[in-house]
Design an enzyme around this catalytic site. Structure first.
Site, PDB file in Angstrom:
ATOM      1  N   ASP A 131       0.861  -1.180   0.000  1.00 10.17           N
ATOM      2  CA  ASP A 131       0.000   0.000   0.000  1.00 10.17           C
ATOM      3  C   ASP A 131       0.900   1.233   0.000  1.00 10.17           C
ATOM      4  O   ASP A 131       1.778   1.365   0.865  1.00 10.17           O
ATOM      5  CB  ASP A 131      -0.851  -0.053   1.279  1.00 10.17           C
ATOM      6  CG  ASP A 131      -1.765   1.137   1.437  1.00 10.17           C
ATOM      7  OD1 ASP A 131      -1.693   2.082   0.628  1.00 10.17           O
ATOM      8  OD2 ASP A 131      -2.544   1.122   2.399  1.00 10.17           O
ATOM      9  N   GLY A 142      -9.723   4.797  -5.817  1.00 10.08           N
ATOM     10  CA  GLY A 142      -8.435   4.170  -6.076  1.00 10.08           C
ATOM     11  C   GLY A 142      -7.342   4.649  -5.127  1.00 10.08           C
ATOM     12  O   GLY A 142      -7.579   4.868  -3.933  1.00 10.08           O
ATOM     13  N   ASP A 153      -5.922   7.473  -5.071  1.00 13.20           N
ATOM     14  CA  ASP A 153      -6.241   8.848  -4.655  1.00 13.20           C
ATOM     15  C   ASP A 153      -7.076   8.820  -3.370  1.00 13.20           C
ATOM     16  O   ASP A 153      -6.773   9.524  -2.383  1.00 13.20           O
ATOM     17  CB  ASP A 153      -7.023   9.519  -5.805  1.00 13.20           C
ATOM     18  CG  ASP A 153      -7.115  11.025  -5.697  1.00 13.20           C
ATOM     19  OD1 ASP A 153      -6.491  11.604  -4.792  1.00 13.20           O
ATOM     20  OD2 ASP A 153      -7.819  11.624  -6.541  1.00 13.20           O
ATOM     21  N   SER A 178      -2.607   5.651 -14.085  1.00 14.17           N
ATOM     22  CA  SER A 178      -3.572   5.381 -15.169  1.00 14.17           C
ATOM     23  C   SER A 178      -3.941   3.908 -15.353  1.00 14.17           C
ATOM     24  O   SER A 178      -4.793   3.599 -16.194  1.00 14.17           O
ATOM     25  CB  SER A 178      -3.108   5.942 -16.530  1.00 14.17           C
ATOM     26  OG  SER A 178      -3.187   7.356 -16.547  1.00 14.17           O
TER      27      SER A 178
HETATM   28  N1  AR6 Z   1      -1.340   1.704  -3.095  1.00 12.66           N
HETATM   29  C1  AR6 Z   1      -0.720   1.482  -4.272  1.00 12.66           C
HETATM   30  N2  AR6 Z   1      -1.371   1.326  -5.437  1.00 12.66           N
HETATM   31  C2  AR6 Z   1      -2.714   1.379  -5.395  1.00 12.66           C
HETATM   32  C3  AR6 Z   1      -3.455   1.616  -4.211  1.00 12.66           C
HETATM   33  C4  AR6 Z   1      -2.700   1.778  -3.015  1.00 12.66           C
HETATM   34  N3  AR6 Z   1      -3.282   2.009  -1.847  1.00 12.66           N
HETATM   35  N4  AR6 Z   1      -4.781   1.632  -4.530  1.00 12.66           N
HETATM   36  C5  AR6 Z   1      -4.869   1.402  -5.850  1.00 12.66           C
HETATM   37  N5  AR6 Z   1      -3.635   1.236  -6.380  1.00 12.66           N
HETATM   38  P1  AR6 Z   1      -6.229   4.215  -9.853  1.00 12.66           P
HETATM   39  P2  AR6 Z   1      -5.881   5.856 -12.281  1.00 12.66           P
HETATM   40  C6  AR6 Z   1      -3.230   0.973  -7.769  1.00 12.66           C
HETATM   41  O1  AR6 Z   1      -7.558   3.759 -10.308  1.00 12.66           O
HETATM   42  O2  AR6 Z   1      -6.094   4.654 -13.146  1.00 12.66           O
HETATM   43  C7  AR6 Z   1      -9.249   7.962  -8.953  1.00 12.66           C
HETATM   44  O3  AR6 Z   1     -10.615   8.003  -8.671  1.00 12.66           O
HETATM   45  C8  AR6 Z   1      -4.240   0.345  -8.710  1.00 12.66           C
HETATM   46  O4  AR6 Z   1      -4.282  -1.072  -8.543  1.00 12.66           O
HETATM   47  O5  AR6 Z   1      -6.057   4.580  -8.421  1.00 12.66           O
HETATM   48  O6  AR6 Z   1      -4.757   6.785 -12.611  1.00 12.66           O
HETATM   49  C9  AR6 Z   1      -8.684   9.360  -9.189  1.00 12.66           C
HETATM   50  O7  AR6 Z   1      -9.340  10.333  -8.423  1.00 12.66           O
HETATM   51  C10 AR6 Z   1      -3.672   0.730 -10.075  1.00 12.66           C
HETATM   52  O8  AR6 Z   1      -2.625  -0.161 -10.457  1.00 12.66           O
HETATM   53  O9  AR6 Z   1      -5.695   5.493 -10.731  1.00 12.66           O
HETATM   54  C11 AR6 Z   1      -8.932   9.552 -10.649  1.00 12.66           C
HETATM   55  O10 AR6 Z   1     -10.244  10.004 -10.890  1.00 12.66           O
HETATM   56  C12 AR6 Z   1      -3.020   2.101  -9.803  1.00 12.66           C
HETATM   57  O11 AR6 Z   1      -2.950   2.220  -8.374  1.00 12.66           O
HETATM   58  C13 AR6 Z   1      -8.741   8.177 -11.232  1.00 12.66           C
HETATM   59  O12 AR6 Z   1      -9.046   7.270 -10.180  1.00 12.66           O
HETATM   60  C14 AR6 Z   1      -3.802   3.269 -10.369  1.00 12.66           C
HETATM   61  O13 AR6 Z   1      -5.188   3.044 -10.232  1.00 12.66           O
HETATM   62  C15 AR6 Z   1      -7.332   7.927 -11.676  1.00 12.66           C
HETATM   63  O14 AR6 Z   1      -7.239   6.671 -12.306  1.00 12.66           O
END
Ligand code: AR6
Length: 163
Positions: free
Chosen positions: A9, A31, A33, A117
């Protein structure tokens, strides 16, 4: 710069800065964020409102406090949203380049990255890994450690196979 991968994490990483995969509004989301805002507490959103009144452009980066997390700063990047037609790969590599530039401005020496992304924004995971690693390798920076934080075993295996 050393590049390593850990599974876990991003919010618990003991590094100078953690990178957030944010959106253009810069007011939180789901996600990674959502996890970063939840772990860091309300100071992150307050800093976003103050520092980014008009949000941030796709491909760009900017920083805030990391609030209650062990890191000192969050470097927010906005990856391209494929579901919204943002398919230009340069927008993705720009996130890593700009994140390292902001890290250099801050004096951060260790930075943890998620796979920008590769979640909600729909970028194919393998190419998200390649874009991340090739850009980290090609960018001149004072950062000494880039830690890719894989969220789950399959992401870990994929990144490890490309290192
Ligand atoms: N630690 C590390 N990686 C993580 C965690 C964590 N705690 N949680 C998720 N991931 P995403 P995006 C990974 O969807 O595609 C949001 O709503 C996840 O498995 O978080 O850039 C924002 O506000 C994936 O591999 O980001 C935007 O609206 C990676 O992080 C939108 O999502 C990115 O997944 C951005 O989408």
């Amino acid at each position: 710069m050393d590049i390593e991968v850990v599974e876990g994490d991003i919010t618990t990483q003991e590094v100078d800065a953690v990178v957030n995969a944010a959106n253009r509004r810069m007011r939180g989301g789901g996600g990674v964020d959502g996890a970063i805002h939840a772990a860091g507490g309300p100071d992150i959103l307050a800093d976003c409102v103050r520092r980014f009144p008009d949000g941030l452009a796709t491909g760009d980066a900017g920083w805030t406090t990391a609030g209650l997390m062990p890191a000192r700063w969050v470097i927010h990047v906005v990856g391209p949203n494929r579901h919204a037609g943002e398919t230009d790969r340069n927008l993705l590599t720009s996130c890593y380049r700009r994140a390292l530039e902001v890290a250099d401005e801050l004096g951060a020496r260790s930075v943890a990255f998620p796979l920008v992304s590769a979640g909600v924004y729909g970028w194919p995971q393998e190419d998200a890994v390649d874009a991340a690693l090739e850009t980290l390798r090609a960018t001149a920076t004072q950062v000494e450690l880039a830690r890719m934080v894989a969220f789950g075993r399959s992401a870990y295996e994929l990144i490890a196979s490309r290192l």
